[in-house]
Design an enzyme around this catalytic site. Structure first.
Site, short mmCIF file in Angstrom:
data_model
loop_
_atom_site.label_atom_id
_atom_site.label_comp_id
_atom_site.label_asym_id
_atom_site.label_seq_id
_atom_site.Cartn_x
_atom_site.Cartn_y
_atom_site.Cartn_z
N GLU A 1 1.60 58.94 -30.54
CA GLU A 1 0.81 59.84 -31.39
C GLU A 1 -0.64 59.52 -31.12
O GLU A 1 -1.17 58.50 -31.55
CB GLU A 1 1.18 59.62 -32.87
CG GLU A 1 0.56 60.63 -33.81
CD GLU A 1 -0.72 60.11 -34.44
OE1 GLU A 1 -1.81 60.51 -33.96
OE2 GLU A 1 -0.63 59.31 -35.37
N CYS B 1 -6.75 60.59 -37.50
CA CYS B 1 -6.25 61.21 -36.26
C CYS B 1 -6.07 62.71 -36.43
O CYS B 1 -6.02 63.44 -35.44
CB CYS B 1 -4.94 60.56 -35.84
SG CYS B 1 -3.68 60.58 -37.13
#
Length: 700
Positions: free
Chosen positions: A277, A314
């Protein structure tokens, strides 16, 4: 201290002091011991004051021993049922929640406000609670998961298959990012432990103190078996060299680091799953017909994502797309809000945005903004000099101003679509039409999330179709859901967190999907009896047992899977259909209109499907008081053949599955859920209806 022979002392306070006795060293927790080293140390500094606060080193730690310890001791969790794992996770979450203030105190050193820390601390604990609840609700109380129904592979039905998922006989290595040291760990270990797989966690050096504190309390709680959770404070060194075909690795962080790790030859040699990720240039999109209310929603969302956690998420919005004719209006509104941001020590009440995680991160953001400014003009912030910091020294701390850039020609730009400044930075840009917008969004080469902010009546179907392949999640915001929306930047336990391309191609979270990621899917072929034996759930065609005692007179513990009742028969009359229509109010023509029914698919009047279900219950229920407490629900109902006036029905009731339920109230009688396979057949032996009913049944 750990010497090179691997000897280690248990550290009572779970920390050791460096040689100069000034800065503590965070110990790792490996092979059942807290251990550390004075070699190859890395120092971490307070994000606000710039003072050294701790050091990390895992130099000399035996990584092979850690992997072996996980597989030998931590694998005990695979022998627990899903519900036992889920209950342990719930206990861990409650234990941590009681100690939350300790973690909020530690979070101050990372530069975030309490509001920012809430996402990490209580958001992390909430993820444990959510996963525990999800598994207890959706999975049976077994050690393996039967994924699908019986798949017949022969004419007579004596040979078929099912897919099952079992815990992998390995360890999951989780490498986490610095921005969410608690949530980032917990959102990975929750599905892993629920899958029955032990974990080794390697947090980023910045923020490792918070991760270590959580692990320390989890270990102290005793709710997990030894080896189920281990911690590396420092580097992984040769850890990957000791992984094998049953192991899994996940990574959260920069795409460049993730790609280097993914290239490790061990992963290719043993086909070790590597889920990444990575940070990406996520987007927010304002639709072309936006009204004033919608513009304000868009501005609020972009502003929130720029300033929450000082933009260190993120999922934060890096590119904000607006219709060309609304660019100036949106720009002015954003500038107005950003100019009111108060940067400084988050302990001060008037401070609305804290610092970045480290001075190194501050300089990295500054370098990235320089690149972005080659494509765009800085209209707010963007300079380390001459910006006000409340209650702290801007030079010593990791402060960076909220920064907005505007790119008026995004089709010719390069850096704004490729470079992410991981801080309070976003670029505003116009688009001319839907196709240009879709092309610009795709130039991010894959993102975790995009928000579409629209008028309530806007049709965004075409836009979604164009950009969905480039995203792991789409957040569609309008006035109707704004008050309840969880927001652009909030990954949820039930939804996939990940994205294609640059975003890493991995999937974290996603409900039960995430649990399955750590399990092995195996196709099992055999007879119905074998499937019943393996899955602890009766499979059609398997042996059954009959008893003179009605199954509803038996307690949960007395019932056997495969126990069957063949009921008396009942002939369906016209009066049944008329009475049920009057009782239910269902006068559908196929039941009540003789001429309409004759011209229909059925050719004549037929009984209501729900009458058949009700009549079936009348046939198999034992009316006298007994251990059956209540009907708990119905699943998988299918009406297979019509029942006409004069047809005779009969029911086969078979005990399919038993699941004990944990008691929420100690005063409550012990009980469990029994799933019954129901087959309703007509006088020709044809199946007319099939379904499962669930009953709550008292335990002996």
């Amino acid at each position: 201290m750990l010497d090179l022979n691997g000897q280690s002392a248990n550290l009572e306070a779970n920390e050791a002091q460096s040689a100069d006795n000034a800065v503590k060293i965070l110990p790792s927790y490996l092979a059942g011991k807290w251990q550390t080293s004075n070699q190859d140390l890395r120092t971490v500094y307070h994000a606000i004051t710039g003072e050294a606060i701790y050091q990390v080193s895992s130099h000399g730690c035996d990584m092979k021993a850690a992997v072996e310890f996980a597989k030998k001791n931590g694998s005990q969790i695979a022998s627990w049922t899903f519900h036992e794992r889920a209950n342990a996770l719930k206990q861990v979450a409650s234990y941590l929640l009681e100690r939350k203030e300790e973690f909020y105190t530690l979070a101050k050193a990372t530069g975030c406000t309490r509001k920012d820390a809430w996402i990490d601390v209580e958001g992390g604990f909430g993820t444990l609670f959510a996963y525990s609840s999800l598994v207890r609700r959706e999975l049976s109380n077994e050690t393996a998961l039967v994924e699908d129904a019986w798949i017949p592979l022969s004419k007579q039905g004596n040979f078929g298959a099912k897919h099952i998922l079992t815990s992998k006989a390995g360890v999951a290595v989780h490498i986490d990012a610095f921005n969410f040291p608690i949530w980032g760990m917990l959102e990975k270990i929750a599905p892993t432990l629920l899958a029955g797989v032990p974990c080794i966690v390697k947090p980023a050096t910045e923020g490792a103190e918070m991760t270590q504190a959580v692990v320390k309390h989890i270990v102290e709680s005793g709710f997990l078996p030894d080896g189920a959770l281990q911690l590396i404070c420092g580097q992984t060194y040769d850890l990957f060299d000791h992984l094998g075909p049953q192991d899994t690795v996940t990574f959260t962080g920069s795409a460049s680091t993730g790609q280097k790790l993914r290239a490790h030859p061990r992963f290719n040699q043993y086909s070790i799953p590597f889920s990444m990720e990575a940070d990406s240039v996520n987007s927010a999109i304002l639709t072309s017909n936006a009204n004033e209310e919608t513009i304000d929603l868009f501005v609020r969302e972009v502003f929130r994502e720029m300033t929450t956690k000082a933009g260190q998420k993120c999922t934060a919005i890096r590119r904000a797309f607006v219709p060309a004719h609304l660019l100036e209006q949106v720009q002015n509104k954003l500038i107005s809000k950003l100019q009111k941001v108060v940067v400084g020590n988050p302990e001060l009440e008037n401070v609305t945005m804290g610092a970045l995680a480290s001075v190194k991160q501050k300089h990295d953001v500054a370098e990235k903004v320089k690149l972005l400014s080659q494509d765009a003009q800085i209209v707010v912030g963007g300079h380390l000099a001459d910006f006000k910091v409340e209650g702290a020294d801007a030079n010593k701390g990791a402060f960076y101003p909220a920064t907005l850039l505007v790119c008026t020609n995004p089709t010719q730009a390069k850096y704004i679509h490729q470079v992410e400044a991981f801080g309070p930075v976003s670029t505003l840009m116009p688009y001319q039409n839907l196709q240009e917008l879709a092309d610009l969004v795709a130039r991010g080469e894959g993102s975790l999330v995009a928000s579409i902010v629209r008028n309530t009546d806007d049709n965004v179907e075409e836009l979604v179709a164009k950009i969905a392949p480039w995203h792991g999640r789409l957040h569609i915001l309008d006035a109707s859901n704004a008050k309840e929306s969880t927001g652009h930047g909030s990954p949820l336990p039930h939804l996939v967190h990940g994205g294609p391309g640059r975003a890493g191609g991995g999937e974290e979270l996603g409900g039960i999907r995430a649990v399955k990621h750590y399990m092995q899917r195996t196709a099992i072929q055999g007879s119905p009896n074998v499937m019943t034996q393996i899955g602890h759930s009766w499979t059609a065609g398997a042996e059954f047992f009959e008893d003179r005692v009605h199954p509803f007179k038996k307690s949960f513990d007395e019932l056997r899977v495969g126990e069957r009742l063949l009921t008396a028969r009942r002939t369906v009359t016209e009066a049944d259909i008329v009475n049920f229509a009057c009782l239910s109010g269902d006068h559908f023509y196929a039941h009540m209109d003789k001429i309409g029914a004759e011209n229909s698919f059925f050719g004549e009047r037929v009984a209501h499907g729900y009458f058949i279900v009700s009549a079936a219950a009348g046939l198999f229920v034992d009316a006298a008081p007994g251990p059956v407490i209540a009907n708990y629900g119905m699943d998988n109902l299918r009406f297979v053949e019509p029942v006409k006036i004069g047809d005779t029905i009969q029911v086969e009731l078979t005990c399919k599955q038993k699941t004990p339920k944990p008691l929420k109230d100690p005063e409550q009688k012990a009980h469990g859920v029994v799933v019954w396979d129901i087959k309703v057949k007509n006088q020709r032996g044809e199946l007319v209806a099939t379904y499962d009913i669930l009953t709550l049944v008292e335990r002996a």
